[in-house]
Design a protein around this motif. Sequence first.
Motif, PDB file in Angstrom:
ATOM      1  N   GLU A  97     -32.942  -4.790  43.537  1.00  0.00           N
ATOM      2  CA  GLU A  97     -33.439  -5.387  42.301  1.00  0.00           C
ATOM      3  C   GLU A  97     -34.947  -5.592  42.380  1.00  0.00           C
ATOM      4  OE1 GLU A  97     -29.901  -8.034  40.477  1.00  0.00           O
ATOM      5  OE2 GLU A  97     -30.839  -8.878  42.278  1.00  0.00           O
ATOM      6  N   TRP A  98     -35.573  -5.597  41.215  1.00  0.00           N
ATOM      7  CA  TRP A  98     -37.016  -5.782  41.093  1.00  0.00           C
ATOM      8  C   TRP A  98     -37.276  -6.920  40.129  1.00  0.00           C
ATOM      9  CZ3 TRP A  98     -40.260  -2.998  44.151  1.00  0.00           C
ATOM     10  CH2 TRP A  98     -39.682  -1.922  44.834  1.00  0.00           C
ATOM     11  N   ALA A  99     -38.261  -7.729  40.426  1.00  0.00           N
ATOM     12  CA  ALA A  99     -38.583  -8.885  39.599  1.00  0.00           C
ATOM     13  C   ALA A  99     -39.993  -8.771  39.044  1.00  0.00           C
ATOM     14  CB  ALA A  99     -38.450 -10.165  40.415  1.00  0.00           C
TER      15      ALA A  99
ATOM     16  N   LYS B 153     -31.157 -13.783  47.710  1.00  0.00           N
ATOM     17  CA  LYS B 153     -30.802 -14.719  46.641  1.00  0.00           C
ATOM     18  C   LYS B 153     -30.132 -15.929  47.252  1.00  0.00           C
ATOM     19  CE  LYS B 153     -29.625 -11.446  43.010  1.00  0.00           C
ATOM     20  NZ  LYS B 153     -28.563 -11.008  42.097  1.00  0.00           N
TER      21      LYS B 153
ATOM     22  N   TYR C 264     -34.838 -16.541  44.234  1.00  0.00           N
ATOM     23  CA  TYR C 264     -34.960 -15.150  44.656  1.00  0.00           C
ATOM     24  C   TYR C 264     -35.948 -15.067  45.821  1.00  0.00           C
ATOM     25  CZ  TYR C 264     -32.369 -13.740  40.550  1.00  0.00           C
ATOM     26  OH  TYR C 264     -31.386 -13.576  39.616  1.00  0.00           O
TER      27      TYR C 264
ATOM     28  N   VAL D  63     -35.482 -10.314  36.215  1.00  0.00           N
ATOM     29  CA  VAL D  63     -34.982  -9.380  37.229  1.00  0.00           C
ATOM     30  C   VAL D  63     -34.480  -8.100  36.550  1.00  0.00           C
ATOM     31  CG1 VAL D  63     -33.322  -9.059  39.099  1.00  0.00           C
ATOM     32  CG2 VAL D  63     -34.371 -11.293  38.736  1.00  0.00           C
ATOM     33  N   TYR D  64     -34.775  -6.948  37.179  1.00  0.00           N
ATOM     34  CA  TYR D  64     -34.410  -5.639  36.642  1.00  0.00           C
ATOM     35  C   TYR D  64     -33.730  -4.801  37.715  1.00  0.00           C
ATOM     36  CZ  TYR D  64     -37.420  -7.125  32.901  1.00  0.00           C
ATOM     37  OH  TYR D  64     -37.961  -7.846  31.882  1.00  0.00           O
ATOM     38  N   GLY D  65     -32.954  -3.823  37.273  1.00  0.00           N
ATOM     39  CA  GLY D  65     -32.171  -2.984  38.175  1.00  0.00           C
ATOM     40  C   GLY D  65     -32.947  -1.894  38.880  1.00  0.00           C
ATOM     41  N   ASN D  66     -34.143  -1.553  38.384  1.00  0.00           N
ATOM     42  CA  ASN D  66     -34.978  -0.579  39.083  1.00  0.00           C
ATOM     43  C   ASN D  66     -36.445  -0.858  38.803  1.00  0.00           C
ATOM     44  OD1 ASN D  66     -35.878   1.030  36.740  1.00  0.00           O
ATOM     45  ND2 ASN D  66     -33.754   1.705  36.645  1.00  0.00           N
TER      46      ASN D  66
END
Length: 133
Positions: free
Chosen positions: A48-50, A84, A102, A116-119
């Motif tokens: 995950e990317w924040a 997390k 996080y 938060v994003y999946g890529n």
Amino acid sequence: MRSRCSLAGIFLLLSVFLLISSCRRKTEGSIDFGLPGEEPLDYLPGVEWAVITDPVAAFREDAGFENKVLQHARRGDVLMVTGKKISSIKDSDGTVRVVTWYGFDRGWLVEDSLSVYGNRMNARAAASRLLER
């Protein structure tokens, strides 16, 4: 006649060489997305990317506001999530709520400071939109 045999011999040798060289075992390699600056972790499932959404966010030594501040991040920074933790905090009005912290290489941030994003591609796009405002 002799020149025909020489040409046929050269052609035969070249054909054998091409046949042998095309039968090499293929080795596994990394995925090449063809875009400069991208890494395999950018699209790896489960990573995950924040994006920092607060003007300034304080990285804590561990999950919890009682922990020491290590560093700061600014709105629009894109970071890879490394961990997390779920904990409860008491709001200013006395109510207790459950929050997610996080982990990053630089420390821990509470969920209220980021998205938060999946890529990484989606996170970068969100950061760009956030900074346009």
